[in-house]
Design a protein around this motif. Sequence first.
Motif, PDB file in Angstrom:
ATOM      1  N   TRP A 202     -84.675 -23.140 -88.155  1.00  0.00           N
ATOM      2  CA  TRP A 202     -83.757 -22.074 -87.772  1.00  0.00           C
ATOM      3  C   TRP A 202     -82.674 -22.611 -86.852  1.00  0.00           C
ATOM      4  O   TRP A 202     -82.923 -23.503 -86.040  1.00  0.00           O
ATOM      5  CB  TRP A 202     -84.506 -20.953 -87.052  1.00  0.00           C
ATOM      6  CG  TRP A 202     -83.597 -19.822 -86.665  1.00  0.00           C
ATOM      7  CD1 TRP A 202     -83.193 -18.793 -87.459  1.00  0.00           C
ATOM      8  CD2 TRP A 202     -82.938 -19.634 -85.401  1.00  0.00           C
ATOM      9  NE1 TRP A 202     -82.337 -17.965 -86.761  1.00  0.00           N
ATOM     10  CE2 TRP A 202     -82.163 -18.461 -85.504  1.00  0.00           C
ATOM     11  CE3 TRP A 202     -82.940 -20.347 -84.197  1.00  0.00           C
ATOM     12  CZ2 TRP A 202     -81.396 -17.973 -84.445  1.00  0.00           C
ATOM     13  CZ3 TRP A 202     -82.164 -19.867 -83.141  1.00  0.00           C
ATOM     14  CH2 TRP A 202     -81.403 -18.690 -83.263  1.00  0.00           C
ATOM     15  N   TYR A 203     -81.459 -22.058 -86.979  1.00  0.00           N
ATOM     16  CA  TYR A 203     -80.384 -22.407 -86.052  1.00  0.00           C
ATOM     17  C   TYR A 203     -79.484 -21.191 -85.816  1.00  0.00           C
ATOM     18  O   TYR A 203     -79.303 -20.356 -86.709  1.00  0.00           O
ATOM     19  CB  TYR A 203     -79.553 -23.588 -86.571  1.00  0.00           C
ATOM     20  CG  TYR A 203     -78.851 -23.355 -87.900  1.00  0.00           C
ATOM     21  CD1 TYR A 203     -77.522 -22.946 -87.957  1.00  0.00           C
ATOM     22  CD2 TYR A 203     -79.521 -23.558 -89.109  1.00  0.00           C
ATOM     23  CE1 TYR A 203     -76.866 -22.750 -89.168  1.00  0.00           C
ATOM     24  CE2 TYR A 203     -78.884 -23.375 -90.324  1.00  0.00           C
ATOM     25  CZ  TYR A 203     -77.561 -22.965 -90.351  1.00  0.00           C
ATOM     26  OH  TYR A 203     -76.926 -22.759 -91.557  1.00  0.00           O
ATOM     27  N   PRO A 204     -78.927 -21.068 -84.613  1.00  0.00           N
ATOM     28  CA  PRO A 204     -78.014 -19.968 -84.318  1.00  0.00           C
ATOM     29  C   PRO A 204     -76.618 -20.286 -84.833  1.00  0.00           C
ATOM     30  O   PRO A 204     -76.203 -21.445 -84.885  1.00  0.00           O
ATOM     31  CB  PRO A 204     -78.032 -19.914 -82.790  1.00  0.00           C
ATOM     32  CG  PRO A 204     -78.261 -21.339 -82.388  1.00  0.00           C
ATOM     33  CD  PRO A 204     -79.151 -21.939 -83.443  1.00  0.00           C
ATOM     34  N   ILE A 205     -75.903 -19.260 -85.201  1.00  0.00           N
ATOM     35  CA  ILE A 205     -74.506 -19.429 -85.604  1.00  0.00           C
ATOM     36  C   ILE A 205     -73.634 -18.766 -84.546  1.00  0.00           C
ATOM     37  O   ILE A 205     -73.569 -17.538 -84.442  1.00  0.00           O
ATOM     38  CB  ILE A 205     -74.243 -18.818 -86.995  1.00  0.00           C
ATOM     39  CG1 ILE A 205     -75.133 -19.479 -88.044  1.00  0.00           C
ATOM     40  CG2 ILE A 205     -72.768 -18.977 -87.372  1.00  0.00           C
ATOM     41  CD1 ILE A 205     -75.049 -18.857 -89.426  1.00  0.00           C
ATOM     42  N   LYS A 206     -73.017 -19.587 -83.732  1.00  0.00           N
ATOM     43  CA  LYS A 206     -72.048 -19.125 -82.741  1.00  0.00           C
ATOM     44  C   LYS A 206     -70.681 -19.721 -83.087  1.00  0.00           C
ATOM     45  O   LYS A 206     -69.768 -19.011 -83.479  1.00  0.00           O
ATOM     46  CB  LYS A 206     -72.486 -19.537 -81.334  1.00  0.00           C
ATOM     47  CG  LYS A 206     -73.754 -18.836 -80.867  1.00  0.00           C
ATOM     48  CD  LYS A 206     -74.110 -19.235 -79.440  1.00  0.00           C
ATOM     49  CE  LYS A 206     -75.336 -18.498 -78.944  1.00  0.00           C
ATOM     50  NZ  LYS A 206     -75.698 -18.876 -77.549  1.00  0.00           N
ATOM     51  N   ASP A 207     -70.571 -21.025 -82.933  1.00  0.00           N
ATOM     52  CA  ASP A 207     -69.360 -21.757 -83.299  1.00  0.00           C
ATOM     53  C   ASP A 207     -69.536 -22.254 -84.732  1.00  0.00           C
ATOM     54  O   ASP A 207     -70.405 -23.081 -85.008  1.00  0.00           O
ATOM     55  CB  ASP A 207     -69.164 -22.929 -82.340  1.00  0.00           C
ATOM     56  CG  ASP A 207     -67.866 -23.679 -82.559  1.00  0.00           C
ATOM     57  OD1 ASP A 207     -67.275 -23.550 -83.651  1.00  0.00           O
ATOM     58  OD2 ASP A 207     -67.455 -24.418 -81.651  1.00  0.00           O
ATOM     59  N   ARG A 208     -68.720 -21.750 -85.648  1.00  0.00           N
ATOM     60  CA  ARG A 208     -68.859 -22.108 -87.053  1.00  0.00           C
ATOM     61  C   ARG A 208     -68.749 -23.605 -87.276  1.00  0.00           C
ATOM     62  O   ARG A 208     -69.454 -24.178 -88.125  1.00  0.00           O
ATOM     63  CB  ARG A 208     -67.792 -21.366 -87.871  1.00  0.00           C
ATOM     64  CG  ARG A 208     -67.643 -21.799 -89.320  1.00  0.00           C
ATOM     65  CD  ARG A 208     -68.938 -21.786 -90.080  1.00  0.00           C
ATOM     66  NE  ARG A 208     -69.529 -20.462 -90.184  1.00  0.00           N
ATOM     67  CZ  ARG A 208     -70.711 -20.229 -90.736  1.00  0.00           C
ATOM     68  NH1 ARG A 208     -71.436 -21.240 -91.200  1.00  0.00           N
ATOM     69  NH2 ARG A 208     -71.194 -19.005 -90.793  1.00  0.00           N
ATOM     70  N   ALA A 209     -67.924 -24.280 -86.493  1.00  0.00           N
ATOM     71  CA  ALA A 209     -67.758 -25.725 -86.663  1.00  0.00           C
ATOM     72  C   ALA A 209     -69.061 -26.464 -86.396  1.00  0.00           C
ATOM     73  O   ALA A 209     -69.345 -27.492 -87.015  1.00  0.00           O
ATOM     74  CB  ALA A 209     -66.645 -26.243 -85.746  1.00  0.00           C
ATOM     75  N   VAL A 210     -69.863 -25.965 -85.458  1.00  0.00           N
ATOM     76  CA  VAL A 210     -71.148 -26.596 -85.161  1.00  0.00           C
ATOM     77  C   VAL A 210     -72.076 -26.494 -86.360  1.00  0.00           C
ATOM     78  O   VAL A 210     -72.788 -27.455 -86.709  1.00  0.00           O
ATOM     79  CB  VAL A 210     -71.783 -25.952 -83.915  1.00  0.00           C
ATOM     80  CG1 VAL A 210     -73.186 -26.486 -83.685  1.00  0.00           C
ATOM     81  CG2 VAL A 210     -70.912 -26.195 -82.682  1.00  0.00           C
ATOM     82  N   ALA A 211     -72.097 -25.343 -87.019  1.00  0.00           N
ATOM     83  CA  ALA A 211     -72.930 -25.176 -88.214  1.00  0.00           C
ATOM     84  C   ALA A 211     -72.461 -26.095 -89.330  1.00  0.00           C
ATOM     85  O   ALA A 211     -73.278 -26.694 -90.045  1.00  0.00           O
ATOM     86  CB  ALA A 211     -72.914 -23.717 -88.668  1.00  0.00           C
ATOM     87  N   TRP A 212     -71.164 -26.222 -89.500  1.00  0.00           N
ATOM     88  CA  TRP A 212     -70.648 -27.126 -90.529  1.00  0.00           C
ATOM     89  C   TRP A 212     -71.059 -28.574 -90.253  1.00  0.00           C
ATOM     90  O   TRP A 212     -71.424 -29.307 -91.171  1.00  0.00           O
ATOM     91  CB  TRP A 212     -69.123 -27.024 -90.596  1.00  0.00           C
ATOM     92  CG  TRP A 212     -68.624 -25.778 -91.276  1.00  0.00           C
ATOM     93  CD1 TRP A 212     -69.314 -24.989 -92.156  1.00  0.00           C
ATOM     94  CD2 TRP A 212     -67.340 -25.173 -91.111  1.00  0.00           C
ATOM     95  NE1 TRP A 212     -68.536 -23.929 -92.544  1.00  0.00           N
ATOM     96  CE2 TRP A 212     -67.317 -24.015 -91.932  1.00  0.00           C
ATOM     97  CE3 TRP A 212     -66.212 -25.492 -90.356  1.00  0.00           C
ATOM     98  CZ2 TRP A 212     -66.199 -23.181 -92.011  1.00  0.00           C
ATOM     99  CZ3 TRP A 212     -65.110 -24.671 -90.445  1.00  0.00           C
ATOM    100  CH2 TRP A 212     -65.099 -23.535 -91.267  1.00  0.00           C
ATOM    101  N   ARG A 213     -70.966 -28.968 -88.995  1.00  0.00           N
ATOM    102  CA  ARG A 213     -71.364 -30.335 -88.650  1.00  0.00           C
ATOM    103  C   ARG A 213     -72.849 -30.555 -88.903  1.00  0.00           C
ATOM    104  O   ARG A 213     -73.259 -31.640 -89.341  1.00  0.00           O
ATOM    105  CB  ARG A 213     -71.014 -30.636 -87.191  1.00  0.00           C
ATOM    106  CG  ARG A 213     -69.524 -30.861 -86.947  1.00  0.00           C
ATOM    107  CD  ARG A 213     -69.269 -31.524 -85.608  1.00  0.00           C
ATOM    108  NE  ARG A 213     -69.647 -30.675 -84.485  1.00  0.00           N
ATOM    109  CZ  ARG A 213     -68.821 -29.802 -83.907  1.00  0.00           C
ATOM    110  NH1 ARG A 213     -67.583 -29.657 -84.348  1.00  0.00           N
ATOM    111  NH2 ARG A 213     -69.236 -29.083 -82.871  1.00  0.00           N
TER     112      ARG A 213
END
Length: 289
Positions: A202-213
């Motif tokens: 599981w991971y949180p989605i706050k900054d979309r760029a972090v999820a993309w990375r």
Amino acid sequence: MNYRHAFHAGNPADVMKHAILALLMTRLTAKANPFAVLDTHAGIGRYDLTGDEATRTGEAAQGIQRLLQAADAGGLDAATAAALAPYLDVVRAGAEAGPAITTYPGSPCLARAFLRPGDRLVLAELHPEDARTLKEVFRGDRKVAVHHMDGWTALKAHLPPKEKRGLVLIDPPFEAADDFDRLVAGLALAHERWPTGIYALWYPIKDRAVAWRLHQRLEDSGIPKILAAELTWNDDGRVDRLNGSGMILVNPPWQLDETLQQMLPALHQALGFTQGIAHVEWVAGESTA
């Protein structure tokens, strides 16, 4: 170790995460051979929705309470109702029937509900008070082992399992700056030790760029069969709040991607979201085309 999940139990991120976990557990029970489940950041196992922490935030009202209301009102199509049934059945079994539930099962209690004779659940929790609470919840349960230990260390200590099949749930609190780095490193270590296991991260989605990375790093890792599922309820314009919830699934069961492609948009609608999306894509190893 300041994070306490009691403030957030039953929120939309929990609903998405636990609905997928229940699907994975159902698929594991479809075969006769025993399996093991390792939960690396287990929490306290069960949460009081009438307690001070939960009522202070009221997050369950936007998550599990709203979903139960939609289900009880017949607001789910047949396919979505069937996909969510394993999850909602466990939620209802441990609490008062209907939308006014007073307790919520965390991932340990949810996973425990699916165990058969011969199956095993291993729980790791680093917070000392939470570890003590967790041990009390499962005191005398011979199918469950509770360890007061760091979840990342648990990946080394408990993999591969003797059963040779099963699931690893990695659900860190993301209160440390390097938790995304540790997520990727932890998966790489675990997969090297046990390449055939099912992994749910599981991971949180706050900054979309972090999820993309994160997705890019997983694609670059060389680990095959990585599926990403996301449910968002806010737009990406702000990074100071939780905008959504993501799950990385390694070695997902056959056709789980198709189930999630149907279930998550319906879940998005049932939770009453007017922003955000439900999205499922292969990061590596498979294609939906």
